[in-house]
Design an enzyme around this catalytic site. Structure first.
Site, PDB file in Angstrom:
ATOM      1  N   HIS A   1      22.780 -42.084 124.795  1.00 46.66           N
ATOM      2  CA  HIS A   1      22.820 -41.972 123.329  1.00 46.66           C
ATOM      3  C   HIS A   1      22.839 -40.494 122.948  1.00 46.66           C
ATOM      4  O   HIS A   1      21.801 -39.862 122.789  1.00 46.66           O
ATOM      5  CB  HIS A   1      21.607 -42.672 122.716  1.00 46.66           C
ATOM      6  CG  HIS A   1      21.717 -42.880 121.239  1.00 46.66           C
ATOM      7  ND1 HIS A   1      21.756 -44.131 120.659  1.00 46.66           N
ATOM      8  CD2 HIS A   1      21.820 -42.001 120.211  1.00 46.66           C
ATOM      9  CE1 HIS A   1      21.855 -44.006 119.341  1.00 46.66           C
ATOM     10  NE2 HIS A   1      21.898 -42.716 119.051  1.00 46.66           N
TER      11      HIS A   1
ATOM     12  N   HIS B   1      25.196 -37.863 120.389  1.00 48.38           N
ATOM     13  CA  HIS B   1      26.267 -37.668 119.412  1.00 48.38           C
ATOM     14  C   HIS B   1      26.942 -36.308 119.617  1.00 48.38           C
ATOM     15  O   HIS B   1      26.269 -35.272 119.662  1.00 48.38           O
ATOM     16  CB  HIS B   1      25.709 -37.737 117.998  1.00 48.38           C
ATOM     17  CG  HIS B   1      25.215 -39.091 117.604  1.00 48.38           C
ATOM     18  ND1 HIS B   1      26.008 -40.005 116.940  1.00 48.38           N
ATOM     19  CD2 HIS B   1      24.012 -39.699 117.785  1.00 48.38           C
ATOM     20  CE1 HIS B   1      25.308 -41.110 116.723  1.00 48.38           C
ATOM     21  NE2 HIS B   1      24.092 -40.951 117.226  1.00 48.38           N
TER      22      HIS B   1
ATOM     23  N   ASP C   1      28.891 -34.528 117.547  1.00 45.68           N
ATOM     24  CA  ASP C   1      28.792 -33.576 116.439  1.00 45.68           C
ATOM     25  C   ASP C   1      27.363 -33.141 116.154  1.00 45.68           C
ATOM     26  O   ASP C   1      27.147 -32.214 115.369  1.00 45.68           O
ATOM     27  CB  ASP C   1      29.448 -34.135 115.168  1.00 45.68           C
ATOM     28  CG  ASP C   1      29.002 -35.545 114.825  1.00 45.68           C
ATOM     29  OD1 ASP C   1      28.307 -36.169 115.649  1.00 45.68           O
ATOM     30  OD2 ASP C   1      29.355 -36.029 113.738  1.00 45.68           O
TER      31      ASP C   1
ATOM     32  N   GLY D   1      24.818 -44.296 111.228  1.00 47.24           N
ATOM     33  CA  GLY D   1      24.603 -43.797 109.870  1.00 47.24           C
ATOM     34  C   GLY D   1      23.344 -44.381 109.262  1.00 47.24           C
ATOM     35  O   GLY D   1      22.532 -45.007 109.940  1.00 47.24           O
TER      36      GLY D   1
ATOM     37  N   HIS E   1      23.295 -49.004 116.368  1.00 46.77           N
ATOM     38  CA  HIS E   1      22.107 -48.356 115.817  1.00 46.77           C
ATOM     39  C   HIS E   1      21.342 -49.393 114.983  1.00 46.77           C
ATOM     40  O   HIS E   1      21.874 -49.893 113.985  1.00 46.77           O
ATOM     41  CB  HIS E   1      22.495 -47.201 114.889  1.00 46.77           C
ATOM     42  CG  HIS E   1      22.860 -45.932 115.578  1.00 46.77           C
ATOM     43  ND1 HIS E   1      24.029 -45.771 116.279  1.00 46.77           N
ATOM     44  CD2 HIS E   1      22.202 -44.730 115.646  1.00 46.77           C
ATOM     45  CE1 HIS E   1      24.090 -44.538 116.752  1.00 46.77           C
ATOM     46  NE2 HIS E   1      22.988 -43.888 116.397  1.00 46.77           N
TER      47      HIS E   1
ATOM     48  N   GLU F   1      16.054 -48.230 113.766  1.00 48.11           N
ATOM     49  CA  GLU F   1      15.714 -46.802 113.775  1.00 48.11           C
ATOM     50  C   GLU F   1      14.754 -46.495 112.629  1.00 48.11           C
ATOM     51  O   GLU F   1      13.867 -45.655 112.753  1.00 48.11           O
ATOM     52  CB  GLU F   1      16.983 -45.959 113.659  1.00 48.11           C
ATOM     53  CG  GLU F   1      16.732 -44.464 113.716  1.00 48.11           C
ATOM     54  CD  GLU F   1      18.014 -43.643 113.690  1.00 48.11           C
ATOM     55  OE1 GLU F   1      17.919 -42.411 113.871  1.00 48.11           O
ATOM     56  OE2 GLU F   1      19.110 -44.222 113.486  1.00 48.11           O
TER      57      GLU F   1
ATOM     58  N   ASP G   1      19.771 -38.112 121.491  1.00 43.28           N
ATOM     59  CA  ASP G   1      20.375 -38.408 120.193  1.00 43.28           C
ATOM     60  C   ASP G   1      21.295 -37.272 119.767  1.00 43.28           C
ATOM     61  O   ASP G   1      22.509 -37.408 119.773  1.00 43.28           O
ATOM     62  CB  ASP G   1      19.314 -38.682 119.129  1.00 43.28           C
ATOM     63  CG  ASP G   1      19.851 -39.454 117.928  1.00 43.28           C
ATOM     64  OD1 ASP G   1      20.997 -39.927 117.989  1.00 43.28           O
ATOM     65  OD2 ASP G   1      19.124 -39.590 116.939  1.00 43.28           O
TER      66      ASP G   1
END
Length: 332
Positions: free
Chosen positions: A12, A14, A16, A170, A197, A200, A278
């Site tokens: 997991h 990301h 960006d 998101g 996701h 969370e 993350d």
């Protein structure tokens, strides 16, 4: 345990949210993006979460600058390569990088070009370093359902060629799952594995729905299954792996400190957990540091580490052949 030298699996992460600060400075200058300052510490403030972060929404604001910087194929290729490079230096043997292709179309790239660019960066890094990687295509919940169909339509052409799964990411609202039932059915039929996701923020039921309605094989975070007994039992019975990112959860105020994080409790109750970062830059952490924090807090031993590693290998979306090789890395 020498945690730096132990092999690791990251499921997991990301793209960006894991951009090097110095790369952001270079790309901002190259792209003519005006910042108040190009000094390292000032740009870092734009990318790394502050202690004043109060929510997941606040946390997600740190992705604004990377979105502007990653609108050209060479920029995407570079940051993918650098993320692989950074991970390899801490002995990550396999990583699944996720990103949302539709966020990178502002300067004329097609989805095909976007996905190809990131895969190119991953494959280039594999030539230089002892690490393997694949891509998870994220779709954003604040975008339309039609946008998910668009990602599936283009992304399915890369299944087995660098893309392995689809994701919903998101901001998380209670009960978000149901509208995605049909589109995720199509994704599975098109060859995508599914990670979602969910849980969370404070909605354990979202995890249950993601598994039952969307066919999620893994859950991104799953922090709050403790407040929904049915979700907890479902995760445990089905062997669904939770991709857990404690530092990120602390940053978004899901929990206040490591001592409150349920990862070790879940692990000891035979719920399958993977430990990931993350967002390496946004949360200002790498995977070794994350393991060190968990080790210091819960006094995990090598058997705990080995179990988490092997569970992570099994939960990964890579080939069976690669899984067997990855398992050998931990046999000591």
């Amino acid at each position: 345990m020498n945690l730096l030298n132990l092999p690791k699996i990251e499921l997991h992460c990301h793209l960006d949210g894991s951009l090097r600060v110095e790369t952001a400075i270079e790309l901002a200058k190259k792209e003519g993006i005006k910042l108040h300052s190009y000094e390292y510490d000032k740009v870092k403030e734009l990318l790394v979460i502050s202690k004043e972060c109060n929510s997941l929404e606040d946390y997600l604001n740190r992705f604004a600058l990377p979105a502007k910087l990653l609108q050209r194929p060479e920029n995407l290729e570079r940051v993918a390569f650098e993320l692989m490079e950074d991970a390899s230096k801490e002995n990550v043997k396999y990583i699944e990088i996720r990103f949302a292709p539709l966020l990178h179309l502002e300067k004329g790239m097609t989805q095909k070009e976007v996905i190809e660019s990131v895969i190119k960066g991953i494959r280039k890094a594999e030539e230089f370093y002892d690490i393997k990687g694949n891509l998870i295509l994220s779709c954003l919940r604040h975008h339309s359902i039609d946008s998910v169909y668009e990602v599936i339509e283009e992304g399915k052409n890369f299944i087995g060629k660098g893309v392995v799964a689809i994701d919903l990411a998101g901001g998380e609202l209670e009960g978000f799952v149901k509208p995605y039932k049909e589109v995720m059915k199509l994704a599975r039929e098109s060859g995508f594995r599914v990670t979602i996701h969910a849980g969370e923020t404070g909605y354990g039921k979202n995890v249950r729905d993601a598994i039952e309605l969307l066919g999620a094989e893994r859950i991104g975070h799953g922090l709050f299954i403790f407040n929904d007994e049915e979700a907890y039992n479902l995760v445990k019975e089905k062997g669904v792996t939770l991709e857990m990112c404690p530092k990120s959860n602390i940053d978004t105020k899901g929990v206040n400190k490591y001592e409150e994080h349920p990862i070790y409790k879940y692990h000891k109750d035979n719920i399958r957990v993977n430990l990931s970062t993350d967002n390496r830059t946004v949360s200002n952490i790498n995977l070794t540091e994350e393991f060190e924090n968990v080790h210091k807090t819960f006094n995990i031993d090598f058997e705990d580490y080995k179990k988490i590693y092997l569970n992570s290998v099994e939960a990964s979306f890579c080939s069976e052949e690669l899984k067997e090789k990855l398992k050998l890395s931990i046999i000591i």
